[in-house]
Scaffold this motif. Structure first.
Motif, mmCIF file in Angstrom:
data_model
loop_
_atom_site.group_PDB
_atom_site.id
_atom_site.type_symbol
_atom_site.label_atom_id
_atom_site.label_comp_id
_atom_site.label_asym_id
_atom_site.label_seq_id
_atom_site.Cartn_x
_atom_site.Cartn_y
_atom_site.Cartn_z
ATOM 1 N N GLY A 85 3.258 -24.487 -40.075
ATOM 2 C CA GLY A 85 2.740 -24.421 -41.659
ATOM 3 C C GLY A 85 4.781 -24.088 -42.553
ATOM 4 N N ASP A 86 4.314 -23.292 -42.841
ATOM 5 C CA ASP A 86 5.724 -22.889 -43.594
ATOM 6 C C ASP A 86 6.497 -22.147 -43.605
ATOM 7 N N VAL A 87 6.072 -21.096 -42.406
ATOM 8 C CA VAL A 87 7.081 -20.511 -41.278
ATOM 9 C C VAL A 87 8.354 -20.377 -40.915
ATOM 10 N N VAL A 88 8.117 -21.893 -40.447
ATOM 11 C CA VAL A 88 8.338 -22.348 -39.755
ATOM 12 C C VAL A 88 9.554 -23.929 -40.349
ATOM 13 N N ARG A 125 10.871 -29.463 -29.990
ATOM 14 C CA ARG A 125 10.249 -29.415 -28.954
ATOM 15 C C ARG A 125 11.850 -28.622 -28.213
ATOM 16 N N PRO A 126 11.996 -27.316 -27.548
ATOM 17 C CA PRO A 126 10.725 -26.393 -27.499
ATOM 18 C C PRO A 126 10.331 -26.038 -28.968
ATOM 19 N N GLY A 127 9.719 -25.360 -29.456
ATOM 20 C CA GLY A 127 9.497 -24.422 -30.454
ATOM 21 C C GLY A 127 10.317 -23.264 -30.868
ATOM 22 N N GLN A 128 10.859 -23.097 -29.974
ATOM 23 C CA GLN A 128 12.264 -21.688 -29.930
ATOM 24 C C GLN A 128 13.282 -22.815 -31.287
ATOM 25 N N ALA A 129 13.677 -23.829 -30.943
ATOM 26 C CA ALA A 129 14.364 -24.434 -32.024
ATOM 27 C C ALA A 129 13.854 -24.097 -33.204
ATOM 28 N N GLY A 130 13.297 -24.591 -33.776
ATOM 29 C CA GLY A 130 13.017 -24.880 -35.147
ATOM 30 C C GLY A 130 12.709 -23.475 -35.572
ATOM 31 N N ILE A 131 12.542 -22.496 -34.886
ATOM 32 C CA ILE A 131 11.822 -21.163 -35.358
ATOM 33 C C ILE A 131 13.720 -20.420 -35.387
ATOM 34 N N ALA A 132 14.790 -20.451 -34.338
ATOM 35 C CA ALA A 132 16.069 -20.231 -34.845
ATOM 36 C C ALA A 132 16.048 -21.144 -36.226
#
Ligand SMILES: [Zn+2]
Length: 343
Positions: free
Chosen positions: A216-219, A263-270
């Protein structure tokens, strides 16, 4: 708080007030918000009724689908389909339902999870309600979604498919911590990360076996997040992002609310983590140096994000909110996001 039908009026009045506030504090050289009909007559043209949906198969039975600027998705559960968010309009929702049928066959749309209550993610709920699913939302968002399903919203077209169907949607199922769906092949966890973040009622959808997260919009990934919701909480949002980085989550593919799949998820979270920190620091600096709010376009510039999706539409709204917050001024906020890009 009890919300009855007239609730949409104060909500609308609030967003109108915040627009007026913007107009009052916007210098003459800055952009103007036009409300209502444009001054110039619009050239008659054929109305474009097509909705572009870009489907990305993520794993067998798991799909992400981008409708214009917002990500949705669906998972085949075996006994039906679980849909994640419905986009911003009835027209889009019809196209999404057709897309789901084309890829996954005529399985029952059993569940619709709304990651939060914003209209760019729930605007198709009323159409999906005619297909008979159970709606699932965070306990803090459920009431607003129930209201949308029961009464529509100021933005819902009058006389939409749900109005004519005679269907009364059942109560929205509220999630405070977690709930699970699916069998051994494709288990699906619907989770609250435990803090107010993008809104006071965010959910994420996690498929542990496939290592896929619908955030969702958390990321937001490579797209400026909306930080203007009344329930938005930067500290809670940062903590939520931290929990996504714990070993409890293995995220090979992350579908954000906006932007590009990570991909991986960490990039979007960062990306989201950096933007929140940078925006908050810049606004705190502006506030402590005595910069004027009406000069936000100068002091609020964040070059690293200039040119990204929503930078020009959303970044300076975020800066105003964070500047006021740094000064201890409470602002009403604005719920319904990205109205600028709605078509
Ligand atoms: Zn959104």
């Amino acid at each position: 708080m009890t919300r009855t039908r007239p609730r949409s009026v104060p909500a609308h009045a609030l967003s109108l007030l915040s627009l007026l506030f913007l107009a009052a504090t916007t210098p003459a050289y800055a952009e103007t918000y036009h409300m209502g009909l444009p001054n110039q007559p619009v050239k008659p043209s054929v109305v474009d009724t097509t909705v572009a949906i870009e489907v990305e198969p993520l794993a067998p039975g798991v799909y992400a689908a981008k409708m214009s600027y917002v990500w949705t998705g669906w998972v085949e559960l075996g006994d039906g389909i679980l849909v994640i968010d419905t986009g911003f309009s009835e027209r889009g929702a019809k196209a999404l339902a057709d897309t789901i049928r084309a890829r996954s066959g005529n399985l029952h749309i059993r569940y619709v999870v709304n990651t939060h209550a914003h209209l760019d993610h729930t605007g198709g709920d009323r159409f999906f309600a005619t297909l008979g699913p159970t709606f699932i939302a965070h306990a803090n968002a459920a009431e607003e979604i129930q209201h949308l399903l029961t009464w529509g919203s100021e933005e819902a077209e009058a006389g939409d498919t749900l109005t004519h169907s005679g269907v009364t949607p059942p109560p929205v199922k509220k999630v405070t911590k977690r709930t699970s769906f699916g069998g051994a092949k494709r288990p699906v966890q619907v989770l609250s990360l435990g803090y107010p973040a993008h809104t006071a009622g965010d959910l994420v959808v996690y498929l542990p076996k496939q290592a896929i997260l619908f955030a969702g919009d958390v990321v937001s990934n490579r797209s400026v997040p909306w930080m203007v919701d009344p329930g938005m909480d930067v500290d809670g949002w940062l903590k939520s992002l931290d929990s996504l980085l714990t070993p409890a989550f293995k995220i090979e593919t992350l579908v954000p609310g906006h932007g590009v799949i990570s991909r991986p998820g960490q990039a979007g979270i960062a990306f989201t983590n950096h933007y929140l920190l940078d925006a908050r620091a810049k606004a705190a600096q502006g506030a402590s140096w005595g910069s004027r709010l009406d000069q936000v376009k100068d002091w609020g510039y964040l070059g690293a994000y200039d040119g990204l999706e929503f930078y020009s539409e959303v970044h300076f709204l975020n800066m105003r909110r964070l500047y006021n917050q740094a000064k201890g001024i409470k602002t009403p906020g604005r719920k319904n996001t990205h109205a600028i890009k709605r078509t």
